[in-house]
Design a protein around this motif. Structure first.
Motif, PDB file in Angstrom:
ATOM      1  N   CYS A 315       0.745  -1.158   0.049  1.00  0.00           N
ATOM      2  CA  CYS A 315      -0.167   0.103   0.018  1.00  0.00           C
ATOM      3  C   CYS A 315       0.802   1.111   0.074  1.00  0.00           C
ATOM      4  CB  CYS A 315      -1.049   0.078   1.367  1.00  0.00           C
ATOM      5  SG  CYS A 315      -0.112   0.341   2.856  1.00  0.00           S
ATOM      6  N   ARG A 316       0.342   2.261  -0.322  1.00  0.00           N
ATOM      7  CA  ARG A 316       1.181   3.768  -0.189  1.00  0.00           C
ATOM      8  C   ARG A 316       0.383   4.611   0.725  1.00  0.00           C
ATOM      9  NH1 ARG A 316       2.513   6.582  -5.987  1.00  0.00           N
ATOM     10  NH2 ARG A 316       4.078   4.779  -5.929  1.00  0.00           N
ATOM     11  N   VAL A 317       1.455   5.281   1.531  1.00  0.00           N
ATOM     12  CA  VAL A 317       0.982   6.561   2.448  1.00  0.00           C
ATOM     13  C   VAL A 317       1.450   7.763   1.451  1.00  0.00           C
ATOM     14  CG1 VAL A 317       0.976   7.498   4.436  1.00  0.00           C
ATOM     15  CG2 VAL A 317       0.664   5.000   4.165  1.00  0.00           C
ATOM     16  N   THR A 318       0.632   8.643   1.302  1.00  0.00           N
ATOM     17  CA  THR A 318       1.293   9.856   0.824  1.00  0.00           C
ATOM     18  C   THR A 318       0.680  10.984   1.932  1.00  0.00           C
ATOM     19  OG1 THR A 318       0.649   9.248  -1.568  1.00  0.00           O
ATOM     20  CG2 THR A 318       0.853  11.518  -1.079  1.00  0.00           C
ATOM     21  N   LEU A 327      -2.342  16.979   3.745  1.00  0.00           N
ATOM     22  CA  LEU A 327      -3.167  16.089   3.069  1.00  0.00           C
ATOM     23  C   LEU A 327      -2.619  14.791   3.319  1.00  0.00           C
ATOM     24  CD1 LEU A 327      -5.509  15.596   1.016  1.00  0.00           C
ATOM     25  CD2 LEU A 327      -3.545  15.555  -0.813  1.00  0.00           C
ATOM     26  N   LEU A 328      -3.396  13.728   3.715  1.00  0.00           N
ATOM     27  CA  LEU A 328      -3.195  12.249   4.086  1.00  0.00           C
ATOM     28  C   LEU A 328      -3.898  11.424   2.804  1.00  0.00           C
ATOM     29  CD1 LEU A 328      -3.521  12.573   7.811  1.00  0.00           C
ATOM     30  CD2 LEU A 328      -1.651  12.818   6.646  1.00  0.00           C
ATOM     31  N   MET A 329      -3.274  10.399   2.347  1.00  0.00           N
ATOM     32  CA  MET A 329      -3.854   9.505   1.416  1.00  0.00           C
ATOM     33  C   MET A 329      -3.208   8.195   1.705  1.00  0.00           C
ATOM     34  SD  MET A 329      -4.099   9.858  -2.673  1.00  0.00           S
ATOM     35  CE  MET A 329      -4.514  11.630  -2.431  1.00  0.00           C
ATOM     36  N   GLY A 358     -11.210  19.493   9.401  1.00  0.00           N
ATOM     37  CA  GLY A 358     -11.049  18.929   8.222  1.00  0.00           C
ATOM     38  C   GLY A 358     -12.108  18.096   7.618  1.00  0.00           C
ATOM     39  N   GLU A 359     -11.619  17.290   6.630  1.00  0.00           N
ATOM     40  CA  GLU A 359     -12.841  16.404   6.077  1.00  0.00           C
ATOM     41  C   GLU A 359     -12.031  15.307   5.399  1.00  0.00           C
ATOM     42  OE1 GLU A 359     -14.152  18.379   2.470  1.00  0.00           O
ATOM     43  OE2 GLU A 359     -12.288  18.746   1.693  1.00  0.00           O
ATOM     44  N   LEU A 360     -12.813  14.065   5.536  1.00  0.00           N
ATOM     45  CA  LEU A 360     -12.111  12.789   5.207  1.00  0.00           C
ATOM     46  C   LEU A 360     -13.205  12.037   4.116  1.00  0.00           C
ATOM     47  CD1 LEU A 360     -10.381  10.410   7.333  1.00  0.00           C
ATOM     48  CD2 LEU A 360     -12.527   9.452   6.427  1.00  0.00           C
ATOM     49  N   ARG A 361     -12.545  11.482   3.272  1.00  0.00           N
ATOM     50  CA  ARG A 361     -13.311  10.611   2.356  1.00  0.00           C
ATOM     51  C   ARG A 361     -12.884   9.331   2.255  1.00  0.00           C
ATOM     52  NH1 ARG A 361     -12.370  15.185  -0.611  1.00  0.00           N
ATOM     53  NH2 ARG A 361     -10.874  13.924  -2.009  1.00  0.00           N
ATOM     54  N   ALA A 362     -13.438   8.245   2.169  1.00  0.00           N
ATOM     55  CA  ALA A 362     -13.029   6.872   2.163  1.00  0.00           C
ATOM     56  C   ALA A 362     -14.012   5.903   1.353  1.00  0.00           C
ATOM     57  CB  ALA A 362     -13.090   6.080   3.659  1.00  0.00           C
ATOM     58  N   VAL A 371      -8.315   5.983   1.254  1.00  0.00           N
ATOM     59  CA  VAL A 371      -8.754   6.992   2.253  1.00  0.00           C
ATOM     60  C   VAL A 371      -7.895   8.380   2.251  1.00  0.00           C
ATOM     61  CG1 VAL A 371      -8.656   7.391   4.807  1.00  0.00           C
ATOM     62  CG2 VAL A 371      -9.257   5.023   4.036  1.00  0.00           C
ATOM     63  N   THR A 372      -8.681   9.463   2.004  1.00  0.00           N
ATOM     64  CA  THR A 372      -8.178  10.724   1.837  1.00  0.00           C
ATOM     65  C   THR A 372      -8.646  11.752   3.031  1.00  0.00           C
ATOM     66  OG1 THR A 372      -8.248  10.430  -0.401  1.00  0.00           O
ATOM     67  CG2 THR A 372      -7.705  12.721   0.227  1.00  0.00           C
ATOM     68  N   ALA A 373      -7.730  12.256   3.556  1.00  0.00           N
ATOM     69  CA  ALA A 373      -8.215  13.443   4.619  1.00  0.00           C
ATOM     70  C   ALA A 373      -7.437  14.724   4.388  1.00  0.00           C
ATOM     71  CB  ALA A 373      -7.803  12.723   6.130  1.00  0.00           C
ATOM     72  N   ARG A 374      -8.200  16.011   4.594  1.00  0.00           N
ATOM     73  CA  ARG A 374      -7.461  17.088   4.504  1.00  0.00           C
ATOM     74  C   ARG A 374      -7.762  17.645   6.101  1.00  0.00           C
ATOM     75  NH1 ARG A 374      -8.244  22.216   4.287  1.00  0.00           N
ATOM     76  NH2 ARG A 374     -10.652  22.225   4.543  1.00  0.00           N
TER      77      ARG A 374
END
Length: 381
Positions: A315-318, A327-329, A358-362, A371-374
């Motif tokens: 997996c990848r963590v950005t 920004l987390l991905m 912030g906000e989070l989308r999964a 999973v993306t969070a700002r």
């Protein structure tokens, strides 16, 4: 050693004490008004003396009733007060206006609409007495003003009591909200710590069981990972319990986790069989404590879900540092599909993002799950 904090004297008086004081006041009114009439020291006619004695008696009784039955006391006292104003057998201050002012005070402390009806009745009685005295206002207005002042003091007392009750209710609601927020925070922390650690331990235990006979060295390595992960989880739990107990040793506890400890999280995930590729974009910078902890916990929970559900070895963590946010991905190329019902991980991640503004989308993406969070960076606004 405890500190003996005693309330003020007036707050230590019980209802029986107050009733005794009212009895003394009633006796003082009756004697103070009736003694000159009975002793012949008054120039009033005999009929007026008997009227004065009746007024003294009727005006003393409401003082005994005003605390328990304030409206009955008012109904009994207002005719006596009006009679004292109209006849002026004895000086109406203080023998008539002061007792009636106390009765008006007791009525007004109920803070009801009927209290204004009582004020209107007082004003009508005063106005009628003025007409009896043919416009000699000073004789009537002074005792009337004393009674109105007593009524006003009662209204202020009622409003102050209502304010204290509303303030106490508000504080109780705030305390309940703080308790609920604290319970949610503790639940999130426990979930993040236990879920990730137990996922790693479960995977390693399963692998060690499968290779125990054929590859003892691999099984021993799995046991080592279980031991290390368990110790780290215990350290996290001790830190949380230490903060909750607040015994004064907070300074000796480990700091809350942040993105600086991401290498350890990647290592524990790799021990569970998932290789994590970390990509950093932008210039790393220190984040506010709340944002830093939330960022770490979001990545931790996302990696826990990868270990438990993805079925992929990578997996990848950005991590992207923007001008005013981070920004987390976390992306994997596993099974994908929508999140299953009943879990708390995604809910906890959304709550952490919301706490930081912030906000989070999964959700599933082509070829996997993301999973993306700002999270806004409060120090760079």
């Amino acid at each position: 050693m405890g500190i003996d904090v005693r309330p003020p004297l007036l707050r230590r008086l019980r209802p029986g004490h107050w009733f005794a004081l009212d009895c003394v006041a009633a006796a003082a009114v009756a004697l103070g008004w009736g003694a000159p009439l009975l002793g012949g020291h008054s120039d009033a006619a005999p009929a007026s003396r008997w009227v004065g004695l009746l007024g003294a008696t009727v005006l003393a009784v409401p003082l005994l009733l005003r605390r328990r039955w304030p409206w009955a006391a008012f109904g009994l006292g207002i005719p006596a007060f009006g009679m004292s104003l109209a006849t002026s057998v004895v000086p109406v201050v203080p023998f008539a206006s002061v007792p009636m002012a106390l009765v008006a005070y007791s009525v007004a402390t109920r803070d009801s609409r009927r209290a204004y009806a009582a004020l209107a009745t007082i004003l009508v009685v005063v106005a009628a007495a003025v007409t009896v005295w043919n416009g000699q206002w000073v004789t009537v207005l002074l005792p009337g003003a004393v009674v109105v002042i007593g009524w006003g003091a009662g209204m202020l007392r009622a409003q102050y009591r209502g304010y204290l009750e509303a303030l106490a209710a508000q504080r109780e609601r705030e305390a309940e909200a703080l308790v609920a927020d604290e319970r949610l925070r503790i639940a999130r922390e426990l979930h993040d710590v236990v879920a990730h650690s137990m996922s790693v331990i479960t995977v390693q235990a399963d692998m060690g069981r499968l290779v125990f006979d054929r590859k003892p060295a691999a099984a021993a390595a799995a046991l080592g990972v279980i031991e290390t992960t368990g110790r780290e989880a215990l350290t996290e739990l001790r830190r949380m319990l230490g903060v909750l107990r607040d015994t004064g040793s907070r300074g000796t506890l480990e700091p809350a986790p942040g993105l600086a400890r991401l290498d350890g999280l990647v290592a524990s995930t790799a021990a569970a069989g998932i290789s994590v590729d970390v990509v950093v974009r932008g210039t790393p910078r220190p984040l506010p404590a709340g944002v830093d902890v939330s960022a770490y916990r979001i990545v931790q929970e996302a990696l826990t879900n990868v270990v438990k559900h993805s079925g992929t070895p990578t997996c990848r963590v950005t991590i992207g540092y923007g001008h005013d946010s981070v920004l987390l991905m976390v992306t994997d190329h596993g099974r994908g599909g929508p999140p299953g019902p009943g879990g708390h991980g995604l809910v906890g991640m959304r709550e952490r993002a919301a706490l930081c503004g912030g906000e989070l989308r999964a959700g599933p993406v082509p070829g996997g799950f993301e999973v993306t969070a700002r999270l806004p960076d409060g120090d760079r606004r």
